[in-house]
Design a protein around this motif. Structure first.
Motif, PDB file in Angstrom:
ATOM      1  N   VAL A  43      29.594  34.929  59.832  1.00 30.17           N
ATOM      2  CA  VAL A  43      30.139  35.174  61.174  1.00 30.17           C
ATOM      3  C   VAL A  43      30.820  33.925  61.734  1.00 30.17           C
ATOM      4  N   LEU A  49      34.816  33.513  62.650  1.00 28.74           N
ATOM      5  CA  LEU A  49      35.155  33.219  64.044  1.00 28.74           C
ATOM      6  C   LEU A  49      36.011  31.956  64.130  1.00 28.74           C
ATOM      7  N   ASN A  86      33.239  47.575  73.581  1.00 18.26           N
ATOM      8  CA  ASN A  86      32.344  46.461  73.870  1.00 18.26           C
ATOM      9  C   ASN A  86      30.900  46.958  73.767  1.00 18.26           C
ATOM     10  N   SER A 146      25.245  45.805  67.161  1.00 14.11           N
ATOM     11  CA  SER A 146      24.085  45.122  67.744  1.00 14.11           C
ATOM     12  C   SER A 146      22.844  45.282  66.884  1.00 14.11           C
ATOM     13  N   LEU A 160      23.663  41.621  65.854  1.00 13.33           N
ATOM     14  CA  LEU A 160      24.693  40.912  66.612  1.00 13.33           C
ATOM     15  C   LEU A 160      24.801  41.476  68.035  1.00 13.33           C
ATOM     16  N   LEU A 214      27.539  39.957  70.246  1.00 11.04           N
ATOM     17  CA  LEU A 214      28.943  40.129  69.879  1.00 11.04           C
ATOM     18  C   LEU A 214      29.615  41.167  70.756  1.00 11.04           C
ATOM     19  N   ARG A 215      28.816  42.138  71.242  1.00 13.44           N
ATOM     20  CA  ARG A 215      29.315  43.234  72.075  1.00 13.44           C
ATOM     21  C   ARG A 215      30.463  43.956  71.375  1.00 13.44           C
ATOM     22  N   SER A 216      30.154  44.540  70.244  1.00 18.41           N
ATOM     23  CA  SER A 216      31.177  45.192  69.442  1.00 18.41           C
ATOM     24  C   SER A 216      30.662  46.503  68.891  1.00 18.41           C
ATOM     25  N   ILE A 276      36.729  38.196  67.952  1.00 17.00           N
ATOM     26  CA  ILE A 276      35.596  39.122  67.835  1.00 17.00           C
ATOM     27  C   ILE A 276      35.986  40.328  66.989  1.00 17.00           C
ATOM     28  N   VAL A 308      35.875  39.213  63.323  1.00 14.61           N
ATOM     29  CA  VAL A 308      34.492  39.171  62.844  1.00 14.61           C
ATOM     30  C   VAL A 308      33.970  40.584  62.617  1.00 14.61           C
ATOM     31  N   SER A 309      34.232  41.476  63.567  1.00 14.23           N
ATOM     32  CA  SER A 309      33.722  42.847  63.474  1.00 14.23           C
ATOM     33  C   SER A 309      34.244  43.560  62.238  1.00 14.23           C
TER      34      SER A 309
END
Length: 393
Positions: A47, A51, A96, A242, A247, A250-252, A280, A283-284
């Motif tokens: 990660v 990033l 998010n 999550s 994660l 990360l809010r993804s 983000i 990364v996702s």
């Protein structure tokens, strides 16, 4: 100054309520937090590298709905995991985390009226609290349907009268369920989707715990809907990194459905959404494409499931669930049990009633506590043994 009345009857959120219950009392030992479902297993080791490689993206406005790479990675994951086929440009939108999507989908897709009457939004009871707030926000009537041991910890929407079902615009389902860890079978989902087809409502399937299980992998409502040949806009699914990938910060996540639903959600997001920053999203995309870390994390949860079964052996209803990472432990009274644990041991758990709504004088979760199995194994083992001795000894 006046405030909107539509939110006046909402109960206080679970964790402020817990602080009000416990914080005036000293803990009875070293504090152990087992309340919040915040994963503590290792996040993927790549990660930080991804990033850093994409940090320049913070200097640009991000794609509102998801980059091509991210949407493609989600499409490929859905095909690999559930065998479904979706158009990434028209049937997926980045989120998010699932909470944003579960709220905004109701705003975007619930009509003002259904058959000339106030629409109904169905939800299990207990439930993730955003479901109720979403219903209230759009002026719908929230209908809380018990998800108890007798119903397999899933709501029996078929038992509702036709008058309610005919007004229903949206039905939320959570599988694996939070807090009980029950998994909706393909038959359950097939029957629910058929009911939605009959009474013309949408199924919002919250599937953010789908990758934490022991035994058979949970199915997706989208998978079942495609197998049935249901209308593409009948089912809306929500997933997140999550829980799957440890994660939560990360809010993804993403939402997937028919093109009509996603188009309506995109229109709303253009005005009020918060798109994921480009680093983000990069990364996702990489995380959705990697299963090794998911398999390793799931194996740790299975070890903790087995541990819980051993610790609570012989105590009716106190074993580990099919999926998710919470224990849903039966007690005489959830608040009293939480207070006893806190003041005698320092263990902090959540009363089940804080996740549920009292209907007709009955709260189906009053006799439970929710215990999160997110800590390392050794800490979890000690805490579960202490909890058992305090409440069941």
């Amino acid at each position: 100054m006046t405030f909107p009345e539509r939110f006046s009857n909402l109960p206080e959120y679970a964790f402020p309520r817990l602080r009000s219950l416990l914080d005036a009392h000293a803990p009875g030992g070293e504090v152990v937090h087992m309340t919040i479902g915040e994963p503590r297993h290792a996040m993927p080791d790549f990660v930080g590298e991804v990033l850093a490689e994409n940090v320049a993206g913070f200097a640009r406005y991000p794609n509102n709905y998801g980059t091509e790479d991210l949407l493609g990675a989600i499409r490929d994951w859905l095909a690999m995991r559930f065998g479904v086929t979706v158009d990434p440009d028209r049937q997926i939108m980045a989120l998010n985390g699932t909470r944003e999507g579960l709220m905004n989908a109701c705003i975007a897709l619930c009509p003002e009226t259904k058959g000339g009457k106030q629409p109904v939004v169905l939800m299990p009871n207990p439930f993730y609290q955003v479901y109720a707030v979403a219903a209230v926000t759009v002026g719908a009537e929230p209908v809380f349907v018990p998800a108890t041991r007798e119903s397999g910890f899933l709501p029996d929407y078929h038992a509702l009268p036709d008058e309610v079902l005919d007004r229903t615009a949206v039905a939320y389902i959570c599988s694996p369920s939070n807090p009980q860890g029950a998994v909706a079978s393909a038959d359950y989902l097939r029957d629910l989707i058929a009911l939605a087809e009959k009474h013309d409502f949408k199924v919002f399937s919250d599937e953010c715990y789908s990758e934490i299980y022991r035994g058979t992998p949970p199915v997706s409502a989208l998978q079942v809907a495609q197998e049935m040949g249901a209308a593409p806009d009948r089912v809306v699914i929500f997933h997140s990194l999550s829980k799957r990938s440890n994660l939560p910060g990360l809010r993804s996540g993403f939402v997937a459905s028919g093109a009509g639903n996603i188009d309506h959600m995109k229109r709303l997001r253009a005005y009020s959404g918060a798109p994921l920053p480009l680093p983000i999203q990069a990364v996702s995309a990489r995380v959705w494409g990697d299963e090794a870390h998911v398999t390793a994390s799931r194996a740790l949860y299975v070890e903790k499931f087995d541990m819980a079964d051993r610790v609570f052996d012989g105590i009716d209803g106190a074993g580990a669930p099919e999926a998710g990472f919470f224990l849903w432990l039966p007690v005489a009274d959830g608040e009293e049990a939480a207070m006893k644990l806190w003041t005698q041991t320092g263990i902090r758990v959540l009363p089940g009633a804080y996740l549920s709504r009292t209907v007709a004088g009955e709260n189906p979760a009053k006799g439970y506590i929710r215990v999160a199995l997110v800590a390392p194994k050794e800490e979890t083992q000690r805490a579960l043994e202490t909890l058992r001795d305090c409440l069941f000894g």
